[in-house]
Motif scaffolding. Sequence first.
Motif, short mmCIF file in Angstrom:
data_model
loop_
_atom_site.label_atom_id
_atom_site.label_comp_id
_atom_site.label_asym_id
_atom_site.label_seq_id
_atom_site.Cartn_x
_atom_site.Cartn_y
_atom_site.Cartn_z
N MET A 79 9.32 -0.65 7.16
CA MET A 79 9.90 -1.13 5.97
C MET A 79 10.92 -2.29 6.60
O MET A 79 12.15 -2.10 6.90
CB MET A 79 10.95 -0.05 5.44
CG MET A 79 10.03 1.20 5.28
SD MET A 79 9.08 0.83 3.49
CE MET A 79 7.82 2.34 3.63
N ARG A 80 10.32 -3.30 6.47
CA ARG A 80 10.87 -4.55 6.88
C ARG A 80 11.89 -5.21 6.26
O ARG A 80 13.17 -5.18 6.48
CB ARG A 80 9.94 -5.64 7.42
CG ARG A 80 10.30 -6.77 8.43
CD ARG A 80 9.35 -7.76 8.46
NE ARG A 80 8.64 -8.19 7.39
CZ ARG A 80 9.20 -9.32 6.70
NH1 ARG A 80 10.01 -9.92 7.26
NH2 ARG A 80 8.72 -9.69 5.53
N LYS A 81 11.60 -5.59 5.00
CA LYS A 81 12.55 -6.47 3.98
C LYS A 81 12.16 -5.97 2.61
O LYS A 81 13.20 -5.75 1.83
CB LYS A 81 12.38 -8.03 4.30
CG LYS A 81 13.26 -8.40 5.32
CD LYS A 81 13.39 -9.97 4.95
CE LYS A 81 14.47 -10.73 5.86
NZ LYS A 81 14.31 -12.15 5.53
N THR A 98 11.06 5.82 -4.79
CA THR A 98 10.10 5.15 -4.24
C THR A 98 10.63 3.62 -4.36
O THR A 98 10.09 2.64 -3.96
CB THR A 98 8.86 4.81 -5.13
OG1 THR A 98 9.25 4.37 -6.55
CG2 THR A 98 8.16 6.11 -5.30
N SER A 99 12.06 3.54 -4.21
CA SER A 99 12.85 2.42 -3.97
C SER A 99 12.76 2.13 -2.54
O SER A 99 12.49 2.80 -1.61
CB SER A 99 14.23 2.40 -4.38
OG SER A 99 15.01 3.27 -3.54
N PHE A 100 12.82 0.63 -2.28
CA PHE A 100 12.88 0.25 -0.76
C PHE A 100 13.67 0.96 -0.05
O PHE A 100 13.28 1.51 1.34
CB PHE A 100 12.95 -1.24 -0.64
CG PHE A 100 12.85 -1.80 0.80
CD1 PHE A 100 11.66 -1.76 1.28
CD2 PHE A 100 13.84 -2.00 1.49
CE1 PHE A 100 11.60 -2.42 2.63
CE2 PHE A 100 13.89 -2.39 2.98
CZ PHE A 100 12.54 -2.52 3.61
N THR A 132 0.78 -1.08 -0.05
CA THR A 132 0.04 -0.19 0.34
C THR A 132 0.95 1.24 -0.03
O THR A 132 0.69 2.27 -0.80
CB THR A 132 -0.89 0.16 1.29
OG1 THR A 132 -1.32 -1.40 1.68
CG2 THR A 132 -2.09 0.69 1.23
N THR A 133 1.67 1.33 1.16
CA THR A 133 2.52 2.45 1.28
C THR A 133 3.52 2.53 -0.06
O THR A 133 3.31 3.97 -0.45
CB THR A 133 3.32 2.34 2.52
OG1 THR A 133 2.75 1.55 3.27
CG2 THR A 133 3.97 3.73 2.98
N TRP A 134 3.83 1.93 -0.65
CA TRP A 134 4.64 1.92 -1.85
C TRP A 134 4.07 2.46 -3.14
O TRP A 134 4.49 3.57 -3.56
CB TRP A 134 5.27 0.48 -2.09
CG TRP A 134 6.22 0.48 -3.48
CD1 TRP A 134 6.90 1.57 -4.12
CD2 TRP A 134 6.86 -0.80 -3.94
NE1 TRP A 134 7.96 0.91 -4.87
CE2 TRP A 134 7.66 -0.28 -5.03
CE3 TRP A 134 6.58 -2.24 -3.71
CZ2 TRP A 134 8.40 -1.18 -5.73
CZ3 TRP A 134 7.13 -3.12 -4.54
CH2 TRP A 134 8.18 -2.59 -5.39
P1 A3P Z 1 7.78 -6.62 4.20
O1 A3P Z 1 7.08 -6.70 5.77
O2 A3P Z 1 7.66 -8.02 3.50
O3 A3P Z 1 9.02 -5.95 4.34
P2 A3P Z 1 1.87 -2.11 3.31
O4 A3P Z 1 2.63 -0.59 2.88
O5 A3P Z 1 0.71 -2.42 2.37
O6 A3P Z 1 1.65 -1.98 4.87
O7 A3P Z 1 2.90 -3.10 3.09
C1 A3P Z 1 4.29 -2.86 3.61
C2 A3P Z 1 5.09 -4.01 2.92
O8 A3P Z 1 5.62 -3.55 1.90
C3 A3P Z 1 6.31 -4.35 3.80
O9 A3P Z 1 6.60 -5.64 3.24
C4 A3P Z 1 7.21 -3.24 3.23
O10 A3P Z 1 8.57 -3.54 3.48
C5 A3P Z 1 7.05 -3.22 1.86
N1 A3P Z 1 7.45 -2.02 1.25
C6 A3P Z 1 6.89 -0.96 1.52
N2 A3P Z 1 7.71 -0.12 0.58
C7 A3P Z 1 8.37 -0.90 -0.67
C8 A3P Z 1 9.17 -0.45 -1.55
N3 A3P Z 1 9.32 0.83 -1.90
N4 A3P Z 1 9.57 -1.63 -2.21
C9 A3P Z 1 9.48 -2.93 -1.76
N5 A3P Z 1 8.83 -3.03 -0.76
C10 A3P Z 1 8.27 -2.14 -0.11
#
Ligand code: A3P
Length: 297
Positions: A258-260, A229-231, A45-47
């Motif tokens: 931002m876990r993995k 928007t990279s992780f 979602t946040t991405w």
């Molecule tokens: P992980 O827990 O597998 O790391 P939401 O925004 O729907 O809550 O989702 C969060 C998940 O999206 C987390 O996954 C988070 O790390 C991952 N995420 C957020 N931003 C990202 C990005 N830019 N690229 C890849 N994954 C991303």
Amino acid sequence: FYRFPLIPVHGVPLMKPIATSWERIEKFQARPDDLLIATYPKAGTTWMQEIIDSIMNEGEVEKTKRAPTHVRSPFLEICSPPPVPSGEYTVPSGIDLLEVTPSPRLVKTHLPYELVPESFWKEKCKTIYVARNAKDNAVSYYFFDVMNKTQPDPGTWEEYVQKFLKGDVAWGSWFDHVLGWWKAREKHEILYMFYEDMKEDPKREIRKVMKFLGKKLSEESVEKIYKHTSFSAMKENPMANYSSLPDNVLDQSLSPFMRKGEVADWMNHFTISQNKIFDEEYQRKMKGSTLKFRSNI
Ligand code: A3P
């Protein structure tokens, strides 16, 4: 901290403050130029919110740093702050914020299709849905429930896998969610995206969103959005990593928001027997649907 119990709303378990404000959510008035960003929790979602806000700002990514994600793209079903016994502050009310947000609004929701306020469809709002493969989604949700002090306690991972398969988690069953929105594409203007596609080729997916939104941006802007928007960039960005929420809501020392950000991390968590049970249930629930996730994950 206070973990809210789940209460069913039309059969879908939702956190108590959402369930008790249901009438208000149901009557929410959408505007024709609202963009709905719908996901099952932890699907990316946040991405997607960050990508969309960057596109709406024509690639001028500095402008996205004006406020944190939950202010730039408020959370529809979070109503006025519910009473929290041990803390004076909880998740800010998305619905209050939406009512004072100028158009065009980026509305975030985790509601299954059937529960989305009718006004979004009456106003013919565009929707972007992001789906993530079930196993990674489950792992991500487990760690989120560990650190999110407003969500029900996930228990052990073993217990959580069972709850996830039964849909006994906030916002209900992953299966019902992805399938319900998949079917809704036939009736509404919905762009159905996949987390795994976004990981594979982020620029291709950014362009897909641009096209859907009718935005033409230069290659240079696409490049800027891609980097922004990279992780790794989002993990360091205080306006995208939820560090603005206090510890009694999101305790990032337990597990960072931002876990993995990877595909197939489930392999580090599922036991062989959990995987077998999961696969069997998956076959049962997804049978007959044209919705396909990648077979190698
Ligand atoms: P992980 O827990 O597998 O790391 P939401 O925004 O729907 O809550 O989702 C969060 C998940 O999206 C987390 O996954 C988070 O790390 C991952 N995420 C957020 N931003 C990202 C990005 N830019 N690229 C890849 N994954 C991303």
